[in-house]
Motif scaffolding. Sequence first.
Motif, PDB file in Angstrom:
ATOM      1  N   ILE A 129       0.838  -1.204   0.000  1.00 11.56           N
ATOM      2  CA  ILE A 129       0.000   0.000   0.000  1.00 11.56           C
ATOM      3  C   ILE A 129       0.869   1.249   0.000  1.00 11.56           C
ATOM      4  O   ILE A 129       0.604   2.218  -0.720  1.00 11.56           O
ATOM      5  N   THR A 130       1.934   1.245   0.798  1.00 11.90           N
ATOM      6  CA  THR A 130       2.839   2.395   0.839  1.00 11.90           C
ATOM      7  C   THR A 130       3.505   2.609  -0.512  1.00 11.90           C
ATOM      8  O   THR A 130       3.601   3.739  -1.007  1.00 11.90           O
ATOM      9  N   GLY A 131       3.956   1.537  -1.139  1.00 12.30           N
ATOM     10  CA  GLY A 131       4.573   1.653  -2.465  1.00 12.30           C
ATOM     11  C   GLY A 131       3.604   2.185  -3.496  1.00 12.30           C
ATOM     12  O   GLY A 131       3.960   3.033  -4.335  1.00 12.30           O
ATOM     13  N   ALA A 132       2.365   1.712  -3.463  1.00 11.08           N
ATOM     14  CA  ALA A 132       1.366   2.190  -4.424  1.00 11.08           C
ATOM     15  C   ALA A 132       1.070   3.670  -4.209  1.00 11.08           C
ATOM     16  O   ALA A 132       0.950   4.433  -5.180  1.00 11.08           O
ATOM     17  N   SER A 133       0.955   4.085  -2.956  1.00  9.88           N
ATOM     18  CA  SER A 133       0.665   5.511  -2.700  1.00  9.88           C
ATOM     19  C   SER A 133       1.836   6.388  -3.116  1.00  9.88           C
ATOM     20  O   SER A 133       1.638   7.488  -3.650  1.00  9.88           O
ATOM     21  N   VAL A 134       3.062   5.949  -2.913  1.00 10.02           N
ATOM     22  CA  VAL A 134       4.228   6.721  -3.356  1.00 10.02           C
ATOM     23  C   VAL A 134       4.249   6.800  -4.876  1.00 10.02           C
ATOM     24  O   VAL A 134       4.558   7.860  -5.445  1.00 10.02           O
ATOM     25  N   ALA A 135       3.878   5.723  -5.548  1.00 12.61           N
ATOM     26  CA  ALA A 135       3.834   5.742  -7.005  1.00 12.61           C
ATOM     27  C   ALA A 135       2.769   6.707  -7.507  1.00 12.61           C
ATOM     28  O   ALA A 135       2.992   7.461  -8.467  1.00 12.61           O
ATOM     29  N   VAL A 136       1.613   6.727  -6.878  1.00 20.49           N
ATOM     30  CA  VAL A 136       0.551   7.663  -7.266  1.00 20.49           C
ATOM     31  C   VAL A 136       1.010   9.100  -7.042  1.00 20.49           C
ATOM     32  O   VAL A 136       0.793   9.977  -7.893  1.00 20.49           O
ATOM     33  N   CYS A 137       1.662   9.365  -5.917  1.00 16.96           N
ATOM     34  CA  CYS A 137       2.177  10.715  -5.646  1.00 16.96           C
ATOM     35  C   CYS A 137       3.204  11.118  -6.700  1.00 16.96           C
ATOM     36  O   CYS A 137       3.227  12.274  -7.154  1.00 16.96           O
ATOM     37  N   ALA A 138       4.060  10.190  -7.100  1.00 15.24           N
ATOM     38  CA  ALA A 138       5.067  10.501  -8.118  1.00 15.24           C
ATOM     39  C   ALA A 138       4.412  10.831  -9.454  1.00 15.24           C
ATOM     40  O   ALA A 138       4.814  11.783 -10.145  1.00 15.24           O
ATOM     41  N   VAL A 139       3.366  10.091  -9.822  1.00 12.13           N
ATOM     42  CA  VAL A 139       2.675  10.363 -11.086  1.00 12.13           C
ATOM     43  C   VAL A 139       1.991  11.726 -11.037  1.00 12.13           C
ATOM     44  O   VAL A 139       2.039  12.506 -12.000  1.00 12.13           O
ATOM     45  N   VAL A 140       1.360  12.060  -9.927  1.00 13.50           N
ATOM     46  CA  VAL A 140       0.687  13.361  -9.786  1.00 13.50           C
ATOM     47  C   VAL A 140       1.702  14.494  -9.848  1.00 13.50           C
ATOM     48  O   VAL A 140       1.483  15.499 -10.547  1.00 13.50           O
ATOM     49  N   LEU A 141       2.823  14.364  -9.149  1.00 10.47           N
ATOM     50  CA  LEU A 141       3.847  15.408  -9.186  1.00 10.47           C
ATOM     51  C   LEU A 141       4.427  15.560 -10.586  1.00 10.47           C
ATOM     52  O   LEU A 141       4.655  16.689 -11.061  1.00 10.47           O
ATOM     53  N   ARG A 142       4.641  14.451 -11.256  1.00 12.25           N
ATOM     54  CA  ARG A 142       5.188  14.510 -12.617  1.00 12.25           C
ATOM     55  C   ARG A 142       4.224  15.225 -13.547  1.00 12.25           C
ATOM     56  O   ARG A 142       4.624  16.070 -14.371  1.00 12.25           O
ATOM     57  N   SER A 143       2.941  14.920 -13.428  1.00 14.33           N
ATOM     58  CA  SER A 143       1.964  15.588 -14.301  1.00 14.33           C
ATOM     59  C   SER A 143       1.850  17.075 -13.969  1.00 14.33           C
ATOM     60  O   SER A 143       1.694  17.904 -14.865  1.00 14.33           O
ATOM     61  N   LEU A 144       1.943  17.436 -12.705  1.00 18.50           N
ATOM     62  CA  LEU A 144       1.904  18.852 -12.332  1.00 18.50           C
ATOM     63  C   LEU A 144       3.116  19.601 -12.880  1.00 18.50           C
ATOM     64  O   LEU A 144       2.985  20.726 -13.386  1.00 18.50           O
ATOM     65  N   LEU A 145       4.292  18.995 -12.788  1.00 16.26           N
ATOM     66  CA  LEU A 145       5.499  19.651 -13.291  1.00 16.26           C
ATOM     67  C   LEU A 145       5.467  19.765 -14.811  1.00 16.26           C
ATOM     68  O   LEU A 145       5.873  20.789 -15.381  1.00 16.26           O
ATOM     69  N   ASN A 146       4.958  18.739 -15.499  1.00 18.97           N
ATOM     70  CA  ASN A 146       4.849  18.810 -16.955  1.00 18.97           C
ATOM     71  C   ASN A 146       3.831  19.868 -17.381  1.00 18.97           C
ATOM     72  O   ASN A 146       4.045  20.585 -18.369  1.00 18.97           O
ATOM     73  N   ALA A 147       2.741  19.964 -16.645  1.00 17.71           N
ATOM     74  CA  ALA A 147       1.723  20.976 -16.978  1.00 17.71           C
ATOM     75  C   ALA A 147       2.284  22.379 -16.763  1.00 17.71           C
ATOM     76  O   ALA A 147       1.993  23.305 -17.536  1.00 17.71           O
ATOM     77  N   GLU A 148       3.107  22.556 -15.736  1.00 12.98           N
ATOM     78  CA  GLU A 148       3.693  23.880 -15.470  1.00 12.98           C
ATOM     79  C   GLU A 148       4.690  24.251 -16.571  1.00 12.98           C
ATOM     80  O   GLU A 148       4.752  25.414 -16.980  1.00 12.98           O
ATOM     81  N   ARG A 149       5.435  23.305 -17.086  1.00 16.80           N
ATOM     82  CA  ARG A 149       6.407  23.574 -18.152  1.00 16.80           C
ATOM     83  C   ARG A 149       5.692  23.969 -19.453  1.00 16.80           C
ATOM     84  O   ARG A 149       6.161  24.807 -20.209  1.00 16.80           O
TER      85      ARG A 149
END
Length: 105
Positions: free
Chosen positions: A82-102
């Motif tokens: 569960i911890t690994g899955a939540s960290v993966a979801v957080c990484a995907v959300v952060l990546r999409s936010l950073l790509n949208a900002e660029r």
Amino acid sequence: MLRPKIPTNPAPTGAVVRPTVVEPTAIVPSNQTPPPASVAPAPARSAVQLTPGAVLALVGGGTAVVLVVGAVLVSMLLAVAITGASVAVCAVVLRSLLNAERKQR
């Protein structure tokens, strides 16, 4: 608050006697006696005798231990998953936010 109480040595009372000198004495070997005859060994027999009720209790206790240890290990594995899955979801959300900002710049 936590001070050790160190005992004080009181002054000696009465007359102080010097220790006496002990002189060594000669050691005289005694007559050797033969060792006693060996005793016949007891027949081989198991030290623990298990009754059917004791065997059943041991099997039940062992099963309970295995089930408890298994449940603990499975719950730990589930927590890690569960911890690994939540960290993966957080990484995907952060990546999409950073790509949208660029893209907005």
